[in-house]
Write a protein that holds these residues in place. Sequence first.
Motif, PDB file in Angstrom:
ATOM      1  N   ILE A  14       0.840  -1.205   0.000  1.00  0.00           N
ATOM      2  CA  ILE A  14       0.000   0.000   0.000  1.00  0.00           C
ATOM      3  C   ILE A  14       0.872   1.250   0.000  1.00  0.00           C
ATOM      4  CG2 ILE A  14      -1.634   1.355   1.372  1.00  0.00           C
ATOM      5  CD1 ILE A  14      -2.904  -1.393   2.201  1.00  0.00           C
ATOM      6  N   GLU A  15       1.877   1.251   0.884  1.00  0.00           N
ATOM      7  CA  GLU A  15       2.737   2.426   0.985  1.00  0.00           C
ATOM      8  C   GLU A  15       3.592   2.640  -0.260  1.00  0.00           C
ATOM      9  OE1 GLU A  15       6.248   4.326   3.761  1.00  0.00           O
ATOM     10  OE2 GLU A  15       5.941   2.166   3.765  1.00  0.00           O
ATOM     11  N   MET A  16       4.164   1.566  -0.816  1.00  0.00           N
ATOM     12  CA  MET A  16       5.151   1.707  -1.889  1.00  0.00           C
ATOM     13  C   MET A  16       4.570   1.640  -3.295  1.00  0.00           C
ATOM     14  SD  MET A  16       7.650   2.400  -0.056  1.00  0.00           S
ATOM     15  CE  MET A  16       8.887   2.556  -1.323  1.00  0.00           C
ATOM     16  N   GLU A  17       3.354   1.097  -3.458  1.00  0.00           N
ATOM     17  CA  GLU A  17       2.773   0.967  -4.793  1.00  0.00           C
ATOM     18  C   GLU A  17       1.481   1.760  -4.976  1.00  0.00           C
ATOM     19  OE1 GLU A  17       2.323  -3.140  -5.968  1.00  0.00           O
ATOM     20  OE2 GLU A  17       4.202  -3.680  -4.971  1.00  0.00           O
ATOM     21  N   ILE A  18       0.736   1.949  -3.909  1.00  0.00           N
ATOM     22  CA  ILE A  18      -0.602   2.522  -4.065  1.00  0.00           C
ATOM     23  C   ILE A  18      -0.636   3.998  -3.689  1.00  0.00           C
ATOM     24  CG2 ILE A  18      -3.024   2.335  -3.372  1.00  0.00           C
ATOM     25  CD1 ILE A  18      -2.449  -0.700  -2.901  1.00  0.00           C
ATOM     26  N   VAL A  19      -0.165   4.324  -2.497  1.00  0.00           N
ATOM     27  CA  VAL A  19      -0.228   5.723  -2.059  1.00  0.00           C
ATOM     28  C   VAL A  19       1.153   6.372  -2.008  1.00  0.00           C
ATOM     29  CG1 VAL A  19      -2.407   5.446  -0.820  1.00  0.00           C
ATOM     30  CG2 VAL A  19      -0.248   5.099   0.409  1.00  0.00           C
ATOM     31  N   VAL A  20       2.108   5.779  -2.727  1.00  0.00           N
ATOM     32  CA  VAL A  20       3.455   6.333  -2.771  1.00  0.00           C
ATOM     33  C   VAL A  20       3.397   7.767  -3.302  1.00  0.00           C
ATOM     34  CG1 VAL A  20       3.957   5.393  -5.074  1.00  0.00           C
ATOM     35  CG2 VAL A  20       5.834   5.862  -3.483  1.00  0.00           C
TER      36      VAL A  20
END
Length: 134
Positions: A14-20
């Motif tokens: 989530i942190e690195m691909e979605i809401v980066v």
Amino acid sequence: MSTVERDNEREHRIEMEIVVDAYSSEEQAMGWYCYLEDALGFPFEAKWLTGGHQSPSHSEKVSVVGMAPEEECSAEMYVEVLYRDGESEDTFTARLYDIKPLAANEQTQEAIADWHYWVNRGYSFDDLYSDEEY
């Protein structure tokens, strides 16, 4: 406080691909929208777990045919579902949270599970991630 156990692999995705690089609630919503639009293999069969005021009855089988327009997804993720009742069919907008995939590829199942996890952890677009959470 969430009752859903933290999943470090999912949190990382989530942190690195979605809401980066998302620095506002609008950017987070757009990150989720783009991720889901790319990851969900439309159409797929699903159960619509709870319906709205203009929806079929609770827990109906539907075909999920696409994402709702992005302007409708600024606070919640929505999909378009095709509901068939005998000879007639109609398209409704449903919250993605209310969709349980039945016949969907692995990527679609994972993306929906990511969204369910996000919601069940109590996250929202108003709660920006901080470095302390990771």
